[in-house]
Motif scaffolding. Sequence first.
Motif, PDB file in Angstrom:
ATOM      1  N   GLY A   2       0.786  -1.213   0.000  1.00 27.22           N
ATOM      2  CA  GLY A   2       0.000   0.000   0.000  1.00 27.22           C
ATOM      3  C   GLY A   2       0.820   1.265   0.000  1.00 27.22           C
ATOM      4  N   THR A   3       0.106   2.394  -0.138  1.00 26.38           N
ATOM      5  CA  THR A   3       0.723   3.713  -0.131  1.00 26.38           C
ATOM      6  C   THR A   3       1.271   4.024   1.259  1.00 26.38           C
ATOM      7  N   LYS A   4       2.503   4.483   1.329  1.00 29.62           N
ATOM      8  CA  LYS A   4       3.145   4.784   2.603  1.00 29.62           C
ATOM      9  C   LYS A   4       2.773   6.197   3.075  1.00 29.62           C
ATOM     10  N   ASP A  49       2.807   6.631  13.058  1.00 30.20           N
ATOM     11  CA  ASP A  49       2.844   5.698  11.931  1.00 30.20           C
ATOM     12  C   ASP A  49       3.494   4.382  12.336  1.00 30.20           C
ATOM     13  N   GLU A 157      -5.033   9.217   3.602  1.00 29.51           N
ATOM     14  CA  GLU A 157      -5.752   8.204   4.371  1.00 29.51           C
ATOM     15  C   GLU A 157      -6.875   7.571   3.555  1.00 29.51           C
ATOM     16  N   GLN A 159      -6.931   7.149   0.375  1.00 27.65           N
ATOM     17  CA  GLN A 159      -6.282   6.219  -0.546  1.00 27.65           C
ATOM     18  C   GLN A 159      -5.885   4.931   0.175  1.00 27.65           C
ATOM     19  N   GLN A 160      -5.333   5.064   1.368  1.00 30.00           N
ATOM     20  CA  GLN A 160      -4.932   3.886   2.134  1.00 30.00           C
ATOM     21  C   GLN A 160      -6.146   3.021   2.490  1.00 30.00           C
ATOM     22  N   GLU A 163      -7.212   1.035  -0.487  1.00 32.21           N
ATOM     23  CA  GLU A 163      -6.294  -0.090  -0.687  1.00 32.21           C
ATOM     24  C   GLU A 163      -6.580  -1.214   0.309  1.00 32.21           C
ATOM     25  N   SER A 232      -4.793  -3.376   7.756  1.00 35.75           N
ATOM     26  CA  SER A 232      -3.887  -3.289   6.614  1.00 35.75           C
ATOM     27  C   SER A 232      -2.510  -2.790   7.027  1.00 35.75           C
ATOM     28  N   SER A 234      -1.224  -0.035   6.429  1.00 39.46           N
ATOM     29  CA  SER A 234      -1.299   1.356   6.877  1.00 39.46           C
ATOM     30  C   SER A 234      -2.016   1.503   8.211  1.00 39.46           C
ATOM     31  N   HIS A 236      -5.232   0.612   8.789  1.00 32.89           N
ATOM     32  CA  HIS A 236      -6.668   0.838   8.636  1.00 32.89           C
ATOM     33  C   HIS A 236      -7.427  -0.486   8.642  1.00 32.89           C
TER      34      HIS A 236
END
Length: 342
Positions: A2-4, A49, A157, A159-160, A163, A232, A234, A236
Amino acid sequence: MGTKATIAERDQRFARLRQAMEKQGFDALLVMGKGHGCMGRGYFRYLTDFHLWCHEGLILFPLEGDPLVCMISEGVAGRIADIGWITDYCSDWELIPPIVDAIKGRGLDQNKIGIAGHRRIMGAGLYDMLRDGLPKAKLVNADLLMNKVRSIKSPLEIQQMKEAWAMSKAAMDRFLWHLEPGMTEREAAAEPFRYIFEHGARDSLLFYDGRIPGDRLVKLEGIVPYHMENCSESGHWVELEMSMAFRDPTDLEVRLLEAELRAYDAVREAAGPGMKLADLFEVYQDSLKDDGWVFSEPRPEHYEFHGQGQDWTEWPVYADNDPVINDTRIQEGMVLNYHPSP
C-alpha cells in the motif's frame, strides 16, 4: 503493497491537532494507547505511523515543541523513534513517572493538559499517579478533541483505506475460490490469511459459521456466514461479512434482503455534509417501516453508524438507544460504517 505515509502527512496531522488544542486552550495532550483495535492503537498509529501490536504507552504532545513517546517497553519505544515521526522517547514499566518529569521539565505542570483516552483507555491507577504527580495541573478529558481531529481523513488516508478494502475484498474472493468439500475450517481459512499477510496486513480476525476456524469439516449446507476483519499495512481496518447460501432463499429472506438494499440506497442518497446522524437513522428506520418491517424491543446495544479508520470503531458513533448522546453532523472527509441493527 500500500501507499506509505509521509513526513508531510505527519506535519499535517500535527498541525491540525495543535490547531484544535489552541482553540480549546490546551497547552499539552497526553495521548494514551494500548495494543488493541479499540483501545487507542489508532491514536498511536495516527501520531507515529507505528503499529502498536501489544504493550501500552503515552505520547506527550505539547502545543509547542517536540512530542515525547513513553512505552512500557524500551525496545518498542526505540522502534517508534526509528520510524522518525516521534524521535524523543523513554520507557518505564509504570509509564507515568518519566511523563511527569517531562511535563515539569517543560514548565507545564500548572497548565491545562488534555488526556486522550481518558474514558476507556487510561486505567484508574495511572490516572491517580498522574494526578498525584501533577497536583497543580488542570487535567481535562480530551477524547472528543482527538476523535474529531482523526475523524476527518486526509486524501492519503482515503487512498490507504481504499487499498485496505481492495486487499480484504480480494482475500474474501480467494476464500470462495479455495473452498472445497472435505476441507477443515482451518484449511479453508489458510488461503485468505496467506493473501492478506503477503500484502502487508498487520492483524486479522476470521469467523466461519460464527466460530473461530477449527478442525471441523467445513459446512456446505444451508446459510453459512463468513466474517473477516483485517488491519492493513497502513493500520486501517476493514470489516467484511458474507453469507454463503447452499440452498435457495426463502420468500421471507428475499423480502428482507430487498428491503435492506432499499434502506441502504436511501441512506447513501441522504448522507452528506451537514446531515445529522440521528436524521440519517430515521431515513434507515422509515425505509424499513415502509416495507412493513417492525423493530424488536428492547433494541440491541448496537451502533447503526460509526466511523472507520485506524481503530475498529471510531468516532462519530450513533445508536438511537445509546444513553450517551453521540449525535453529530457529517463533515466532508468523514468515513462512516453503515451497520444496521441485527
